[in-house]
Design an enzyme around this catalytic site. Structure first.
Site, PDB file in Angstrom:
ATOM      1  N   LYS A 171     -13.311  -3.611   1.853  1.00  0.00           N
ATOM      2  CA  LYS A 171     -14.726  -2.350   1.865  1.00  0.00           C
ATOM      3  C   LYS A 171     -16.338  -3.008   1.876  1.00  0.00           C
ATOM      4  O   LYS A 171     -16.582  -2.096   2.710  1.00  0.00           O
ATOM      5  CB  LYS A 171     -14.129  -2.085   0.406  1.00  0.00           C
ATOM      6  N   SER A 209       1.257  -1.510   0.208  1.00  0.00           N
ATOM      7  CA  SER A 209      -0.125  -0.430  -0.007  1.00  0.00           C
ATOM      8  C   SER A 209       0.577   1.803  -0.054  1.00  0.00           C
ATOM      9  O   SER A 209       1.604   1.648   1.018  1.00  0.00           O
ATOM     10  CB  SER A 209      -1.087   0.194   1.098  1.00  0.00           C
TER      11      SER A 209
HETATM   12  P1  NAP Z   1     -11.783  -7.583  -9.678  1.00  0.00           P
HETATM   13  O1  NAP Z   1     -12.859  -7.359  -7.893  1.00  0.00           O
HETATM   14  O2  NAP Z   1     -11.085  -8.816  -8.392  1.00  0.00           O
HETATM   15  O3  NAP Z   1     -12.246  -7.250 -10.316  1.00  0.00           O
HETATM   16  C1  NAP Z   1     -11.073  -7.942 -11.182  1.00  0.00           C
HETATM   17  C2  NAP Z   1     -11.536  -7.598 -12.788  1.00  0.00           C
HETATM   18  O4  NAP Z   1     -11.030  -7.882 -13.361  1.00  0.00           O
HETATM   19  C3  NAP Z   1     -12.962  -8.572 -13.172  1.00  0.00           C
HETATM   20  O5  NAP Z   1     -13.905  -7.456 -13.863  1.00  0.00           O
HETATM   21  C4  NAP Z   1     -12.398  -9.310 -13.987  1.00  0.00           C
HETATM   22  O6  NAP Z   1     -13.129 -10.214 -14.931  1.00  0.00           O
HETATM   23  C5  NAP Z   1     -11.293  -8.898 -14.903  1.00  0.00           C
HETATM   24  N1  NAP Z   1     -10.019  -9.026 -14.835  1.00  0.00           N
HETATM   25  C6  NAP Z   1      -9.108 -10.112 -14.375  1.00  0.00           C
HETATM   26  N2  NAP Z   1      -8.670 -10.676 -15.181  1.00  0.00           N
HETATM   27  C7  NAP Z   1      -8.325 -10.876 -15.851  1.00  0.00           C
HETATM   28  C8  NAP Z   1      -7.991 -11.386 -17.220  1.00  0.00           C
HETATM   29  N3  NAP Z   1      -6.810 -12.041 -17.257  1.00  0.00           N
HETATM   30  N4  NAP Z   1      -8.229 -11.014 -18.172  1.00  0.00           N
HETATM   31  C9  NAP Z   1     -10.211 -10.697 -18.433  1.00  0.00           C
HETATM   32  N5  NAP Z   1     -10.482  -9.547 -17.521  1.00  0.00           N
HETATM   33  C10 NAP Z   1      -9.758 -10.203 -16.240  1.00  0.00           C
HETATM   34  O7  NAP Z   1     -10.464  -6.188  -8.629  1.00  0.00           O
HETATM   35  P2  NAP Z   1     -10.522  -4.533  -7.950  1.00  0.00           P
HETATM   36  O8  NAP Z   1     -10.637  -4.477  -6.976  1.00  0.00           O
HETATM   37  O9  NAP Z   1     -11.924  -3.872  -9.276  1.00  0.00           O
HETATM   38  O10 NAP Z   1      -9.486  -3.534  -9.209  1.00  0.00           O
HETATM   39  C11 NAP Z   1      -9.475  -4.055 -10.534  1.00  0.00           C
HETATM   40  C12 NAP Z   1      -8.104  -3.147 -10.554  1.00  0.00           C
HETATM   41  O11 NAP Z   1      -8.118  -1.569 -10.454  1.00  0.00           O
HETATM   42  C13 NAP Z   1      -6.727  -3.913  -9.840  1.00  0.00           C
HETATM   43  O12 NAP Z   1      -6.380  -4.553 -10.556  1.00  0.00           O
HETATM   44  C14 NAP Z   1      -5.826  -1.287  -9.468  1.00  0.00           C
HETATM   45  O13 NAP Z   1      -4.869  -2.085 -10.331  1.00  0.00           O
HETATM   46  C15 NAP Z   1      -7.067  -1.321  -9.706  1.00  0.00           C
HETATM   47  N6  NAP Z   1      -7.377  -0.135  -8.812  1.00  0.00           N
HETATM   48  C16 NAP Z   1      -7.081   0.987  -9.203  1.00  0.00           C
HETATM   49  C17 NAP Z   1      -7.403   1.992  -8.100  1.00  0.00           C
HETATM   50  C18 NAP Z   1      -7.377   3.429  -7.797  1.00  0.00           C
HETATM   51  O14 NAP Z   1      -6.906   4.034  -6.985  1.00  0.00           O
HETATM   52  N7  NAP Z   1      -6.050   4.027  -8.742  1.00  0.00           N
HETATM   53  C19 NAP Z   1      -7.868   1.548  -7.011  1.00  0.00           C
HETATM   54  C20 NAP Z   1      -8.298  -0.407  -6.647  1.00  0.00           C
HETATM   55  C21 NAP Z   1      -7.950  -0.972  -7.882  1.00  0.00           C
HETATM   56  P3  NAP Z   1     -14.050 -11.847 -14.604  1.00  0.00           P
HETATM   57  O15 NAP Z   1     -15.328 -10.682 -13.781  1.00  0.00           O
HETATM   58  O16 NAP Z   1     -14.073 -12.041 -15.341  1.00  0.00           O
HETATM   59  O17 NAP Z   1     -13.355 -12.195 -13.502  1.00  0.00           O
END
Ligand code: NAP
Length: 552
Positions: free
Chosen positions: A306, A250
């Site tokens: 969360k 983090s």
């Molecule tokens: P999550 O709830 O686990 O969701 C992951 C998403 O990515 C799902 O839609 C999943 O699809 C898709 N996915 C994962 N691997 C894939 C692959 N190989 N091919 C196609 N789709 C894939 O995760 P989250 O909490 O939403 O976080 C997502 C990303 O947001 C993180 O990786 C992080 O880098 C970023 N993030 C950014 C911030 C910021 O402040 N900028 C904050 C938090 C997170 P399925 O539904 O098909 O599994």
């Protein structure tokens, strides 16, 4: 008395010990612990020499320890030799000698130690360690040591398997009558080493570097001082932290502590490893809310808690920001304090009321509005493609739907896209339909393009995706093939490690406007800072800190 930041000298020979002593002294150690059990050629003469060198080089107070192997000692030295070492140290007038409680209970050992202490300036530390977990009854152990030898400083150290194991250490420190050293080992106990200063532990230990650490979870002196504001911690310092599992990656402690320091605020932000499970999360929060003396005032909350944060707040009749409720997740909790908005309930007799917010959607909307030089309301009817249907996609979709954007959700698992779309009145499709992409704003909320971190590597096989189609994304991939991107698109990648993903590089190459995940992260962190302090964060400083951490 102030807590002394004590650095263990854990060298196997005199020469290396001298180097460590110099390094500890330069790094700002306030006391040295000579861990003589690390010396390969241990003798009374060698220890006398080591004490002399330590005095000459550093001039700091010294603890001499020759730890029993059964209590975490580095080598198996006979009890008689270990006692002779402590006697020689006391005769030489080192400020403290440390002996194990279970060995001190033996009359013969006790008499020998008492005899030498009677004619010396040295003070005894009586220590007990449990590397496997909590003590059966830590309060009784503390009382027994106090009764056995009232002039001694009790040192009670045990392994926290979960952060919730730390609270009995905090309670004991808070109630102690005299000097005491109490903290927890292990990753879950790391924060107890920092909170020890707030609660007036006689010492807290930090290592010169990771290699010379003498116990699990020991922090480096550099991290203590630079990251965790060690020199500024006072008994009334207010505490904040990020609740996560894993938490090591983090960036939040870096940015919030830097901003607290820049604004000269008596506040400290900690990494709080709260291992998964709603029940354990609830327990953690109950511990926090029932201990005013800890002065915890706010939390950032991230994976996997969360939704737990939101449910907990509801179950304790706290205030929930309406959009956080709709998103089904809170990433910020505020404990007590003034109302942030007029529609929030007034404080009841329960001073420690809790409030839950989600700054992820606001961070995303701020990042978009600022890059496009528009207001949130101007996003109304904007054709927007959101890739992903996980936690971040949900927050982004909720925020965009709230301002009336025209959203189409694309996801690998189409069922999830369909569910999310139904909730927020959007269209949906599978990733194969990206070839007909014609949105003005394209947002990646999948983890495709993300760099793997050490923390992720530590995840067990059981936590990894099992089905072959659930393959993990890597930083060499992009969610949208370059040929589907257009120059007039605004391309936003929520992934922030690496700072510039392949997706953004390709968008930039064709002249599209880009928004990074760091922009979103920084905006949501700034919104949290505002909730924590009611003041604006220094965004330039936040940005610099994040870039330093990610790019080095
Ligand atoms: P999550 O709830 O686990 O969701 C992951 C998403 O990515 C799902 O839609 C999943 O699809 C898709 N996915 C994962 N691997 C894939 C692959 N190989 N091919 C196609 N789709 C894939 O995760 P989250 O909490 O939403 O976080 C997502 C990303 O947001 C993180 O990786 C992080 O880098 C970023 N993030 C950014 C911030 C910021 O402040 N900028 C904050 C938090 C997170 P399925 O539904 O098909 O599994």
């Amino acid at each position: 008395m102030e807590t002394r930041l004590t650095v263990p000298i854990s060298a196997d020979n005199l020469e290396t010990a001298e180097e460590q002593i110099k390094a500890a002294s330069i790094a700002g150690a306030e006391m040295l612990e000579l861990r003589t059990d690390y010396l390969t050629q241990l003798s009374v003469d060698l220890v006398r020499q080591l004490i002399g060198e330590a005095r000459d080089i550093a001039g700091l107070p010294i603890i001499v320890t020759c730890r029993d192997k059964r209590q975490g000692g580095a080598r198996k030295y006979p009890l008689q030799l270990r006692l002779d070492v402590l006697v020689a140290a006391a005769e030489k007038g080192t400020e403290f000698v440390d002996f194990e409680y279970e060995n001190f209970l033996v009359t013969e050992n006790q008499e020998k130690i008492e005899r030498v202490l009677a004619g010396s300036k040295s003070r005894l530390i009586i220590s007990a360690h449990n590397f496997k977990g909590r003590f059966d009854n830590i309060r009784k152990l503390y009382r027994d040591i106090e009764t056995l030898y009232p002039a001694a400083i009790p040192k009670l150290v045990y392994t926290a398997e979960h952060i919730n194991d730390c609270f009995e250490a905090f309670d004991l420190l808070n109630k102690k009558r005299g000097d005491a050293i109490i903290f927890c080992m292990g990753a879950a106990g790391l924060v107890s080493r920092i909170i020890a200063k707030k609660l007036g532990s006689f010492v807290t230990f930090a290592s010169i570097d990771e290699q010379s650490a003498t116990a699990p979870g020991q922090l480096t002196i550099k991290d203590c001082k630079e990251l965790y504001r060690y020199d500024d911690i006072k008994p009334d310092t207010q505490l904040y932290g990020v609740i996560a599992d894993p938490v090591g990656h983090s960036l939040s402690p870096n940015v919030h502590n830097a901003c607290f320091a820049a604004a000269d605020m008596n506040k400290l932000y900690l990494p709080l490893l709260v291992q998964a499970g709603a029940e354990r999360f609830d327990e953690f929060m109950d511990h926090i809310l029932s201990r005013n003396y800890l002065d915890f005032k706010g939390f950032s909350v991230t994976i996997p808690h969360k939704a737990n944060a939101l449910e907990y707040t509801k179950s304790r009749f706290g205030f929930v920001e309406p959009l956080a409720e709709k998103i089904g997740a809170a990433n910020t909790l505020i404990i007590g304090g003034p109302r942030a908005a007029s529609h929030e309930p007034r404080a009841t007799s329960n001073e420690r009321r809790i409030r839950a917010y989600n700054t992820d959607y606001a961070g995303a909307l701020d990042a978009i509005a600022s890059a496009m030089d528009i207001e949130w309301e101007d996003l109304r009817a904007l054709p927007t493609a959101v890739l992903g249907a996980g936690g971040v996609a949900r927050a982004v979709v909720a925020g965009l739907a709230d301002v009336g954007a025209k959203i189409k959700i694309y996801n690998r698992t189409v069922k999830k896209a369909e569910r999310l779309a139904a909730e927020f009145g959007c269209e949906y499709a599978g990733l194969d339909e990206l070839k007909t992409l014609d949105a003005k704003l394209v947002i990646n909320c999948t983890s495709i393009g993300m760099k793997k971190t050490e923390d992720r590597k530590q995840k067990t096989e059981a936590q990894m995706p099992k089905a072959s189609h659930e393959r993990r994304a890597t930083s060499h991939e992009t969610p949208v093939p370059a040929e589907f991107l257009k120059e007039d698109m605004v391309v936003f990648d929520t992934v922030y490690n690496p700072a510039e993903t392949l997706f953004l590089k390709q968008a930039k190459k064709i002249g599209a406007k880009t928004i990074t995940g760091l922009d979103m992260f920084l905006n949501q962190a700034a919104a949290q800072f505002k909730l924590f302090t009611d003041t604006q964060a220094d965004m330039k400083l936040m940005r610099r800190i994040v870039y330093e951490r990610l790019i080095g």
